[in-house]
Motif scaffolding. Structure first.
Motif, mmCIF file in Angstrom:
data_model
loop_
_atom_site.group_PDB
_atom_site.id
_atom_site.type_symbol
_atom_site.label_atom_id
_atom_site.label_comp_id
_atom_site.label_asym_id
_atom_site.label_seq_id
_atom_site.Cartn_x
_atom_site.Cartn_y
_atom_site.Cartn_z
ATOM 1 N N PHE A 187 -1.494 -5.864 -0.573
ATOM 2 C CA PHE A 187 -0.691 -5.024 -1.468
ATOM 3 C C PHE A 187 -1.494 -3.818 -1.971
ATOM 4 N N LYS A 188 -2.734 -4.080 -2.341
ATOM 5 C CA LYS A 188 -3.593 -2.997 -2.827
ATOM 6 C C LYS A 188 -3.744 -1.906 -1.781
ATOM 7 N N SER A 189 -3.931 -2.299 -0.539
ATOM 8 C CA SER A 189 -4.138 -1.297 0.494
ATOM 9 C C SER A 189 -2.848 -0.524 0.755
ATOM 10 N N GLN A 190 -1.685 -1.177 0.591
ATOM 11 C CA GLN A 190 -0.405 -0.466 0.734
ATOM 12 C C GLN A 190 -0.227 0.551 -0.395
ATOM 13 N N VAL A 191 -0.646 0.169 -1.608
ATOM 14 C CA VAL A 191 -0.547 1.089 -2.747
ATOM 15 C C VAL A 191 -1.434 2.310 -2.515
ATOM 16 N N GLU A 192 -2.632 2.069 -2.013
ATOM 17 C CA GLU A 192 -3.543 3.184 -1.740
ATOM 18 C C GLU A 192 -2.971 4.130 -0.692
ATOM 19 N N LYS A 193 -2.323 3.534 0.313
ATOM 20 C CA LYS A 193 -1.770 4.337 1.404
ATOM 21 C C LYS A 193 -0.501 5.075 0.999
ATOM 22 N N ASN A 200 5.941 -1.237 -3.136
ATOM 23 C CA ASN A 200 6.850 -2.262 -3.645
ATOM 24 C C ASN A 200 8.000 -2.556 -2.703
ATOM 25 N N GLN A 201 8.385 -1.557 -1.936
ATOM 26 C CA GLN A 201 9.531 -1.738 -1.049
ATOM 27 C C GLN A 201 9.158 -2.351 0.282
ATOM 28 N N ILE A 202 7.954 -2.083 0.752
ATOM 29 C CA ILE A 202 7.605 -2.576 2.084
ATOM 30 C C ILE A 202 6.710 -3.806 2.060
ATOM 31 N N SER A 203 6.165 -4.121 0.892
ATOM 32 C CA SER A 203 5.235 -5.241 0.852
ATOM 33 C C SER A 203 5.448 -6.038 -0.435
ATOM 34 N N ALA A 204 5.173 -7.331 -0.365
ATOM 35 C CA ALA A 204 5.368 -8.164 -1.561
ATOM 36 C C ALA A 204 4.158 -8.067 -2.480
ATOM 37 N N ARG A 205 4.427 -8.161 -3.771
ATOM 38 C CA ARG A 205 3.311 -8.262 -4.713
ATOM 39 C C ARG A 205 2.685 -9.643 -4.572
ATOM 40 N N PRO A 206 1.408 -9.762 -4.951
ATOM 41 C CA PRO A 206 0.787 -11.097 -4.914
ATOM 42 C C PRO A 206 1.628 -12.100 -5.705
ATOM 43 N N GLY A 207 1.828 -13.290 -5.145
ATOM 44 C CA GLY A 207 2.642 -14.314 -5.804
ATOM 45 C C GLY A 207 4.106 -14.244 -5.419
ATOM 46 N N GLU A 208 4.517 -13.106 -4.850
ATOM 47 C CA GLU A 208 5.935 -12.936 -4.516
ATOM 48 C C GLU A 208 6.201 -12.978 -3.016
#
Ligand code: ZN
Length: 294
Positions: A187-193, A200-208
């Protein structure tokens, strides 16, 4: 004689810790595990054969044997030790002190219907029980955490893939279990990219991520070049999977046109184990897990 009823994997940087749960009905044997050499050797044999059968490719740092909520024995290993190299040369220590033990011991859980989505998340220490590697073709070689699946789902996946093969349907597994910690990294790497909004739309948050349950697997085929793409849904393999998954206890978790209910776009490749009876109900009534549980 002692028997092991389940296990838990804890992923640490230097390798896995394995918790093995003994049958709690044998609670009286706790006292027998003192200094008796015979019992110690019996226990080691039971431990070695359990882990070698189920987790042959795992790299481990320690194996702990749990009875009730007590660690009654442990085998500390050199970092990087593989299960298949276990023999009787490693020391088995009895009555070790209690350390971190999960509260959800095997007899308490029956979680085929665990609901995980953007409104229902799992704790960072939620690790499914009895993770093993299903014997099915994967798109990559070697051991990786993402080959793991909860044992019941893994067995069902093996049956599903065997039936596919018998019908000349070529399926490959891509990604199963994903720990909270790995989802965090992804998720972190998706946010950076892409920034938070798009991540939020293409990847789940941790735990989700449903992959944290150990009950999901992403599946593909050579026809779509082993990718996870919506096109898979119209291939012979994708059609076969949609038609037969329920017979083996799996549902297409994110069906077409249900984005508003599941929170995810159509994913013909993501199958989720819920057990045969419920999978058949969900499939025949065109439901999602959310709708079934509502
Ligand atoms: Zn998936």
């Amino acid at each position: 004689m002692v028997s092991i009823i389940g296990h838990h994997l804890i992923n640490k940087e230097e390798g896995y810790q394995i918790l093995l749960y003994l049958d709690p009905q044998l609670i009286e044997v706790a006292d027998e595990f003192d200094e008796s050499f015979q019992n110690k050797e019996d226990l080691r044999q039971v431990v070695n054969s359990y882990v070698k059968n189920r987790l042959p490719d795992l790299k481990v740092t320690v194996i702990r044997v749990v009875l009730g909520s007590l660690v009654i024995a442990s085998i500390p290993l050199l970092p990087g030790t593989e299960i298949k190299d276990l023999d009787s040369s490693q020391e088995l220590n009895l009555k070790t002190e209690v350390k971190e033990v999960f509260e959800n011991t095997p007899q308490e859980i029956e979680k085929d219907l665990l609901l995980v989505n953007k409104n229902n998340s799992l704790a960072d220490n939620y690790t499914p029980l009895n993770l093993i590697v299903p014997e099915v073709p994967f798109i990559f070689k070697g051991f990786h955490e993402k080959k793991l699946m909860a044992a019941k789902a893994a067995t069902a996946l093996e049956e599903l893939f065997a039936a596919a093969k018998a019908n000349n349907i070529e399926l490959y597994a891509v990604s199963g279990y994903r720990s909270y910690q790995r989802q965090e990294v992804i998720f972190k790497s998706q946010v950076e990219k892409h920034g938070l909004l798009q991540a939020n739309q293409i990847s789940a948050r941790p735990g989700e991520s449903e992959h944290q349950t150990g009950l999901a697997m992403d599946v593909t085929s050579p026809q779509v070049k082993f990718k996870l793409v919506q096109e898979f849904g119209v291939t012979k393999e994708g059609q076969w999977l949609k038609e037969h998954a329920a017979g083996f206890g799996f549902i297409i978790r994110y069906p077409e046109g249900k984005d508003a209910v599941t929170g995810y776009q159509y994913e013909p490749w993501h199958i989720r184990y819920v057990g045969q009876e419920i999978a058949q109900k969900i499939a025949s009534q065109d439901l999602t897990l959310e709708e079934y549980l509502a």
